[in-house]
Enzyme design. Structure first.
Site, PDB file in Angstrom:
ATOM      1  N   TYR A  12       0.795  -1.228   0.000  1.00 35.11           N
ATOM      2  CA  TYR A  12       0.000   0.000   0.000  1.00 35.11           C
ATOM      3  C   TYR A  12       0.827   1.277   0.000  1.00 35.11           C
ATOM      4  CZ  TYR A  12      -3.535  -3.434   1.158  1.00 35.11           C
ATOM      5  OH  TYR A  12      -4.346  -4.535   1.138  1.00 35.11           O
ATOM      6  N   ASN A  64     -13.521   2.595  -0.906  1.00 36.58           N
ATOM      7  CA  ASN A  64     -12.633   1.452  -0.774  1.00 36.58           C
ATOM      8  C   ASN A  64     -13.139   0.692   0.447  1.00 36.58           C
ATOM      9  OD1 ASN A  64     -10.658  -0.416  -0.129  1.00 36.58           O
ATOM     10  ND2 ASN A  64      -8.966   0.940  -0.675  1.00 36.58           N
ATOM     11  N   HIS A  70     -15.297  -8.152   0.321  1.00 38.99           N
ATOM     12  CA  HIS A  70     -15.460  -9.590   0.129  1.00 38.99           C
ATOM     13  C   HIS A  70     -16.474 -10.209   1.078  1.00 38.99           C
ATOM     14  CE1 HIS A  70     -11.722  -8.485  -1.728  1.00 38.99           C
ATOM     15  NE2 HIS A  70     -11.196  -8.219  -0.554  1.00 38.99           N
ATOM     16  N   ASP A  77     -26.044  -3.399  -0.278  1.00 38.18           N
ATOM     17  CA  ASP A  77     -27.435  -2.954  -0.208  1.00 38.18           C
ATOM     18  C   ASP A  77     -27.540  -1.451   0.020  1.00 38.18           C
ATOM     19  OD1 ASP A  77     -28.359  -5.519  -0.664  1.00 38.18           O
ATOM     20  OD2 ASP A  77     -28.873  -5.914   1.435  1.00 38.18           O
ATOM     21  N   HIS A  90      -9.511   0.158  -5.211  1.00 37.30           N
ATOM     22  CA  HIS A  90      -8.572  -0.622  -4.402  1.00 37.30           C
ATOM     23  C   HIS A  90      -7.157  -0.229  -4.806  1.00 37.30           C
ATOM     24  CE1 HIS A  90     -11.694  -3.168  -2.780  1.00 37.30           C
ATOM     25  NE2 HIS A  90     -12.212  -3.195  -3.993  1.00 37.30           N
ATOM     26  N   ILE A  91      -6.321   0.042  -3.835  1.00 42.24           N
ATOM     27  CA  ILE A  91      -4.943   0.441  -4.094  1.00 42.24           C
ATOM     28  C   ILE A  91      -4.193  -0.690  -4.784  1.00 42.24           C
ATOM     29  CG2 ILE A  91      -2.774   1.152  -3.007  1.00 42.24           C
ATOM     30  CD1 ILE A  91      -4.614   2.407  -0.757  1.00 42.24           C
ATOM     31  N   SER A  92      -4.335  -1.885  -4.242  1.00 42.55           N
ATOM     32  CA  SER A  92      -3.742  -3.070  -4.872  1.00 42.55           C
ATOM     33  C   SER A  92      -4.798  -3.704  -5.779  1.00 42.55           C
ATOM     34  CB  SER A  92      -3.291  -4.072  -3.802  1.00 42.55           C
ATOM     35  OG  SER A  92      -4.412  -4.640  -3.144  1.00 42.55           O
ATOM     36  N   ARG A 101     -10.085 -12.903  -2.024  1.00 45.16           N
ATOM     37  CA  ARG A 101     -10.195 -11.489  -2.399  1.00 45.16           C
ATOM     38  C   ARG A 101     -10.760 -11.303  -3.815  1.00 45.16           C
ATOM     39  NH1 ARG A 101      -7.434  -8.675   1.584  1.00 45.16           N
ATOM     40  NH2 ARG A 101      -5.777  -9.850   2.609  1.00 45.16           N
TER      41      ARG A 101
END
Length: 132
Positions: A12, A64, A70, A77, A90-92, A101
């Site tokens: 990250y 994020n 997950h 909802d 998502h950073i990665s 994931r």
């Protein structure tokens, strides 16, 4: 996100959450748009923040959801309920990491997903929501 720059910097990076917010704010200012920030480690608080976007008449949401990506049908909802264009960031790239994931519940309610682009992914999301 509050541990950004501390948690797994090899994935990250070393930039803090406050630095990320400043980067987003600077880009928002250059685009002439207003942004606000919310961060919580609690699923219910995130749902509350998403719902508040509806009452605040937000034009878009950048989220994020971290590990809740997950696991959280509640966040899915909430995004569906408010009907606000939402970008999952998502950073990665979770799809290149652990098998668990690879599932994103929130993705079904999002206008776009940006993953694996590092912190600039948040700016990409902002540009997407601004139609740039």
């Amino acid at each position: 996100m509050n541990m950004l720059g501390i948690r797994q910097p090899e994935i990250y990076g070393h930039t803090s959450y406050e630095d990320l917010k400043a980067m987003i704010q600077k880009e928002a200012d250059s685009l002439g748009v207003r942004v606000s920030f919310a961060q919580s480690n609690h699923e219910g608080a995130l749902v509350d923040d998403i719902q508040q976007c509806y009452f605040n008449k937000a034009d878009g949401i950048i989220i994020n959801p971290g590990a809740y990506t997950h696991t959280s049908i509640a966040i899915l909802d909430a995004v569906k309920a408010v009907g606000i264009p939402t970008v999952e960031v998502h950073i990665s790239d979770p799809d290149s990491r652990d098998d668990f994931r690879h599932t994103s519940y929130i993705r079904a309610a999002c206008a776009a997903t940006i993953r694996g682009h590092g912190l600039p992914g948040y700016l990409e999301a902002l540009h997407f929501l601004c139609g740039k």
